[in-house]
Design an enzyme around this catalytic site. Structure first.
Site, PDB file in Angstrom:
ATOM      1  N   GLY A  38       0.834  -1.190   0.000  1.00  0.00           N
ATOM      2  CA  GLY A  38       0.000   0.000   0.000  1.00  0.00           C
ATOM      3  C   GLY A  38       0.870   1.242   0.000  1.00  0.00           C
ATOM      4  O   GLY A  38       2.061   1.196   0.334  1.00  0.00           O
ATOM      5  N   CYS A  39       0.278   2.370  -0.376  1.00  0.00           N
ATOM      6  CA  CYS A  39       1.065   3.605  -0.468  1.00  0.00           C
ATOM      7  C   CYS A  39       1.499   4.114   0.909  1.00  0.00           C
ATOM      8  O   CYS A  39       2.665   4.485   1.097  1.00  0.00           O
ATOM      9  CB  CYS A  39       0.278   4.670  -1.225  1.00  0.00           C
ATOM     10  SG  CYS A  39      -1.410   4.948  -0.615  1.00  0.00           S
TER      11      CYS A  39
END
Length: 345
Positions: free
Chosen positions: A145-146
């Site tokens: 995920g970012c």
């Protein structure tokens, strides 16, 4: 050598970013470009910045359309990618830009995502200790995920060096609105976002919390507990994470030695940069690039390490991480298709 790559979810932000990077990759030929509700549309109508691909028509996202490629990038909502991946040949390199295969703990997945756990794939953050060997030759890769990308890059060196306490970690991160995807949501309209900031997922409820804990625990060799609060910033893309952790009382660490742990961890990394002392990260410094910039300081009064890390959430935080991991899996130069600078101003 050239590899054929199909991209699903091509009408969204993550899929569009993957196509932007892959379109100039020296070893890639872009194959099927697929979508769900936008199937049949011309890509240029939905991604007008992708000039070389603007004439291409979006196909339906089906296993039949994605099969037959060397690589398939799944830029799909969580739940959809696991179902699609299960239909693709084991010989195909499948890169999941969604969340379905990131977590090792099935109970954590069920708690935060509310569905059955689809299994765990090699984690596509090469900078984590020992991770490159797991990615080389892999046929299934889970893109981080970012928020976890920026948070893990910020704190990993301190835990790997044994300098930080495992149970007093606080991360506050600001992200641009593209992190929420491209579907229309009233609270993400320009008039709502511009000129203000707001928190969300407060109180430990954000789905990236167990993913960050998983990566930091791997670095520390013991369970790490965090408090994570994301905020929405009035910009389209970028993440600035500020992470703090208590320095172990018996570690006897001075500020210079603490900083050296981060410098040593990243001195040979092509995309992660510890800035000179006194210079602090900005999201503009990494806009549109696969680079991460960070700075570390020691708060003597509180006895805490403070690290700020900036990435572009769509590049290093999603599509860039996918391409970087793809390169490793295929035996290519890790920087292929990614060795370009950020955009300014």
């Amino acid at each position: 050598m050239t590899f054929s790559v199909a991209v699903s979810g091509a009408s969204g932000y993550a899929g569009g970013e993957a196509l932007r990077l892959l379109s100039s990759h020296p070893n890639v030929q872009i194959g099927a470009i697929t979508a769900h509700s936008n199937a049949g549309s011309r890509l240029g109508e939905l991604q007008p910045h992708l000039h070389s691909l603007s004439h291409r028509l979006l196909e339906e996202t089906t296993a039949e359309n994605l099969a037959g490629h060397d690589v398939v990038v799944l830029a799909l909502p969580h739940g959809a990618s696991a179902e699609m991946a299960a239909q693709l040949p084991e010989s195909t390199l499948v890169i999941d830009a969604g969340a379905d295969h990131r977590l090792e703990d099935a109970a954590a997945w069920e708690k935060f995502y509310g569905s059955s756990h689809a299994g765990t794939w090699p984690y596509g953050l090469p900078e984590l200790p020992g991770q490159r060997e797991k990615l080389r030759g892999a046929k299934r890769i889970a893109v981080p995920g970012c928020y976890p990308t920026s948070s893990l890059l910020a704190l990993m060196p301190g835990f790997a060096a044994g300098f930080l306490e495992n149970d007093d970690v606080v991360i506050v991160a600001a992200s641009g609105s593209s992190g929420a995807g491209k579907s229309v949501k009233p609270h993400l309209l320009g008039a709502e976002v511009m000129g203000g900031m707001s928190p969300y997922g407060v109180g430990g409820g954000h789905r990236h919390t167990p993913e960050i804990e998983q990566g930091l625990s791997l670095a520390a060799g013991a369970p790490v507990q965090i408090s994570f609060t994301p905020t929405l910033a009035p910009m389209s893309r970028g993440i600035l994470s500020t992470a703090t952790a208590k320095v172990k009382a018996g570690a006897g660490v001075d500020p210079a030695e603490l900083r050296e742990a981060w410098v040593n961890a990243y001195e040979n990394e092509p995309f992660v940069h510890v800035l000179p002392e006194g210079q602090w990260p900005t999201t503009k410094a990494v806009l549109g690039s696969n680079h991460a910039v960070l700075q570390v300081a020691y708060d003597e009064h509180a006895g805490r390490a403070i690290v700020s890390c900036a990435i572009d959430n769509l590049t290093k935080g999603t599509a860039g991480g996918a391409v970087q991991s793809m390169n490793l899996a295929l035996g290519l130069d890790e920087t292929a298709g990614l060795d370009f600078q950020a955009v300014a101003p």
